[in-house]
Design a protein around this motif. Structure first.
Motif, PDB file in Angstrom:
ATOM      1  N   SER A   1       2.148   8.457   1.971  1.00  0.00           N
ATOM      2  CA  SER A   1       1.293   7.377   1.493  1.00  0.00           C
ATOM      3  C   SER A   1       1.286   6.176   2.417  1.00  0.00           C
ATOM      4  O   SER A   1       0.502   5.268   2.247  1.00  0.00           O
ATOM      5  CB  SER A   1       1.820   6.905   0.139  1.00  0.00           C
TER       6      SER A   1
ATOM      7  N   PHE B   1       3.532   0.208  -2.784  1.00  0.00           N
ATOM      8  CA  PHE B   1       2.145   0.324  -3.263  1.00  0.00           C
ATOM      9  C   PHE B   1       2.078   1.597  -4.084  1.00  0.00           C
ATOM     10  O   PHE B   1       2.434   2.672  -3.604  1.00  0.00           O
ATOM     11  CB  PHE B   1       1.184   0.382  -2.075  1.00  0.00           C
ATOM     12  N   PRO B   2       1.645   1.499  -5.343  1.00  0.00           N
ATOM     13  CA  PRO B   2       1.708   2.678  -6.208  1.00  0.00           C
ATOM     14  C   PRO B   2       0.642   3.712  -5.852  1.00  0.00           C
ATOM     15  O   PRO B   2      -0.451   3.346  -5.414  1.00  0.00           O
ATOM     16  CB  PRO B   2       1.432   2.096  -7.598  1.00  0.00           C
ATOM     17  N   GLY B   3       0.961   4.981  -6.047  1.00  0.00           N
ATOM     18  CA  GLY B   3      -0.003   6.049  -5.789  1.00  0.00           C
ATOM     19  C   GLY B   3      -1.346   5.833  -6.500  1.00  0.00           C
ATOM     20  O   GLY B   3      -2.405   6.023  -5.899  1.00  0.00           O
TER      21      GLY B   3
HETATM   22 MG   LIG Z   1       3.337   3.889  -2.509  1.00  0.00          MG
END
Ligand SMILES: [Mg+2]
Ligand SMILES: Nc1ncnc2c1ncn2[C@@H]1O[C@H](COP(=O)(O)OP(=O)(O)OP(=O)(O)O)[C@@H](O)[C@H]1O
Ligand SMILES: O=c1[nH]c(=O)c2[nH+]cn([C@@H]3O[C@H](COP(=O)(O)O)[C@@H](O)[C@H]3O)c2[nH]1
Ligand SMILES: NC(=O)CC[C@H](N)C(=O)O
Length: 519
Positions: free
Chosen positions: A229, A397-399
């Motif tokens: 990511s 940073f969230p998926g």
């Molecule tokens: Mg992330």
């Protein structure tokens, strides 16, 4: 999946808010530990074969008929046991002592007086001294079980610390794992090192070696796809796996149209610039944004995104001739917030896309070497692996990305608006030299329109909320106290430069009671 080591400690979680901190303190003492919820503790105990057991606190009362119990296999194991708060009460309640509802609780700072020598106090506390501890209990032990003696007391807890030397069972009413018990880390260290007799030689370098062996054993000669990511977790997971299995690994970066400004290009060029690991860049924005149409419930968004990530990974696996395994940079906090155990005190807060958001049926098996670690430990491992600081220091940073920062329906247009506001905010944070002092900062686009006046005309546009928090592990967080001049500079720039936003507010909520993300 867990480390197969005969040098570990099992932490039984009765649902305390601070169980994770016990694991940290134990690791800080150079000992590997794993946490198991009380109702899975027996299975974990048999699998891990630990050298000692620590029992956590709990919101429950041992006087409740359904209060969680210590499994008999643990009580009868003959291994060293340390009971903390509820853990102490449960030990007494289950082995012939007495616990009663206290007439008043003790919450917060307290002082204990040392009455007798104890293995836990070795090299630090002497008889007659007073020491600060942190209490949080309503019930209290009123009679000790046979074989126990008191070694420290406080005005509210006559049995503040108790010992059964023959059985190597110790317990305390206060919480040694929190920072407000200044010597608490040392107490836990004495337990795992002196009482359990562990060498304390567990380090990140050791973790790296053990994990590499474990990955090799799990994967064999099969192929692995790693969801990359650009965040530190997946970068560290990828490096570790690459070290273990070399070119059996392919990384896949998915652009679901819910990334930040310029993120896809940045991540791909950074990673390709530094590493010689095959990286596939998939543009799946149409697939994600189409599927998100009309979806407003946060859990539905998360589940859809979790499932769609897997669909994309499976497609890519086919293209490279099949992959048996999917690797992810899942961490302990992702796991703990996503799980809920029936009958237990812990509830699902939100389904992290990579854990609770996974579809029920998956063709690939998971490889998750970081599943027991906290973020700051992953950063330490990243440095150990030589990961450049630009990856190591990145804000999480969230998926599910911008989709969980746009309450209500997510559209391509709203993503574009949010991307612009978020980029301005982060640029100002970097310019002010604040990026590294903040754990995570981002903008949120609210599904609320308000009236404004710009250039003598009426506006009726969206509200943007700014969030910035400090934290060490994402489990708890505090708001970042920007000065007013900074916030008003950001607000002015966003309103002037981003069409569609005419009002900016700052989120003043800590975690708990809030969570870091808005959904
Ligand atoms: Mg992330
Ligand atoms: N855009 C993406 N493409 C591929 N995999 C992803 C993507 N976003 C998330 N993942 C997978 O989901 C996992 C969990 O995401 P998470 O955001 O917690 O970790 P991270 O992105 O690696 O690190 P950070 O928490 O610092 O952002 C990642 O480690 C990665 O395996
Ligand atoms: O990869 C992820 N997938 C998710 O579904 C997810 N949800 C929250 N987060 C991140 O986890 C940390 C704690 O977030 P919350 O306080 O919002 O639960 C914060 O750092 C969040 O950004 C996620 N990361
Ligand atoms: N922190 C705890 O473990 C509290 C235990 C129990 N609920 C009490 O109030 O005494």
């Amino acid at each position: 999946m867990s480390i197969q080591t005969s040098e570990s400690v099992l932490i039984v979680d009765f649902g305390s808010q601070v169980t994770q901190l016990i694991a940290r303190r134990v690791r800080e003492a150079g000992v590997y530990s794993e946490i198991a919820p009380f109702n899975a503790a027996e299975e974990a105990f048999k699998r891990m074969k630990p050298v000692g057991v620590i029992l956590s606190g709990s919101p429950a009362s041992v006087l409740d008929e359904n209060g969680p119990r210590i499994p008999d296999v643990i009580l009868e194991s003959g291994l060293p046991i340390l009971g903390i708060c509820y853990g102490q009460q449960a030990l007494m309640h289950q082995s012939g002592g007495e616990v009663l509802l206290g007439d008043s609780g003790e919450f917060g700072r307290a002082f204990i007086e040392i009455q007798d020598d104890c293995a836990l106090f070795d090299g630090m506390w002497e008889v007659g001294e007073k020491h600060q501890v942190w209490m949080s209990h309503g019930d209290k032990v009123t009679r000790l079980a046979p074989g126990f003696r008191p070694v420290a007391s406080s005005p509210g807890a006559p049995f503040a610390v108790i010992a059964n030397d023959e059985k190597r069972i110790y317990a305390m009413q206060f919480h040694p794992e929190v920072v407000h018990t200044p010597d608490g880390g040392k107490l836990l260290k004495n337990f795992v090192r002196h009482v359990c007799g562990l060498a304390g030689d567990w380090t990140m370098a050791e973790f790296r070696k053990t994990k590499i062996e474990e990955i090799r054993a799990q994967v064999g000669d099969k192929r692995v796809i790693c969801g990359l990511s650009g965040g530190v977790d997946s970068a560290v997971a990828a490096l570790l796996i690459h070290e273990a299995i070399g070119d059996q690994l392919t990384c896949v970066f998915v652009d679901g149209g819910i990334l930040r400004m310029g993120e896809a290009e940045q991540v791909v060029s950074l990673f390709r610039g530094h590493y010689n690991i095959p990286l596939v860049h998939v543009d799946a924005s149409t697939l994600f944004l189409k599927g998100l149409e009309g979806v407003t419930d946060p859990e539905k968004k998360r589940k859809f995104i979790g499932k769609t990530f897997i669909d994309v990974f499976e497609d890519e696996a086919k293209k490279i001739g099949g992959a048996e395994f999917l690797a992810q940079g899942t961490l302990y906090p992702d796991v703990i917030e996503s799980v809920s155990f029936t009958g237990g005190p812990s509830v699902t807060i939100k389904s992290h896309h990579n854990v609770g958001g996974l579809p029920e049926r998956m063709n690939m098996k998971l490889v998750e070497p970081l599943r027991e670690l906290f973020k700051d430990e992953v950063r330490e491992l990243g440095r150990e692996l030589g990961l450049p600081e630009i990856f190591v220091g990145r804000h999480p940073f969230p998926g599910p990305g911008l989709a969980i920062r746009i309450p209500g329906e997510v559209t391509r247009e709203r993503c574009d608006i949010l991307r612009k506001a978020d980029a301005i905010y982060l640029e100002e944070i970097r310019n002010a030299g604040l990026y590294d002092a903040i754990w995570q900062a981002f903008a949120v686009l609210l599904p609320v329109k308000t009236v404004g006046v710009m250039g003598d005309g009426r506006t009726y546009d969206s509200v943007c909320a700014l969030r910035a928090v400090t934290s060490t592990d994402g489990m708890t967080a505090d708001i970042y106290p920007f000065d007013a001049a900074f916030l008003s500079r950001v607000a002015t720039r966003i309103i002037n430069e981003v069409k569609g936003i005419n009002r900016v507010v700052y989120d003043y909520t800590s975690k708990p009671p809030g969570t870091i993300e808005w959904e």
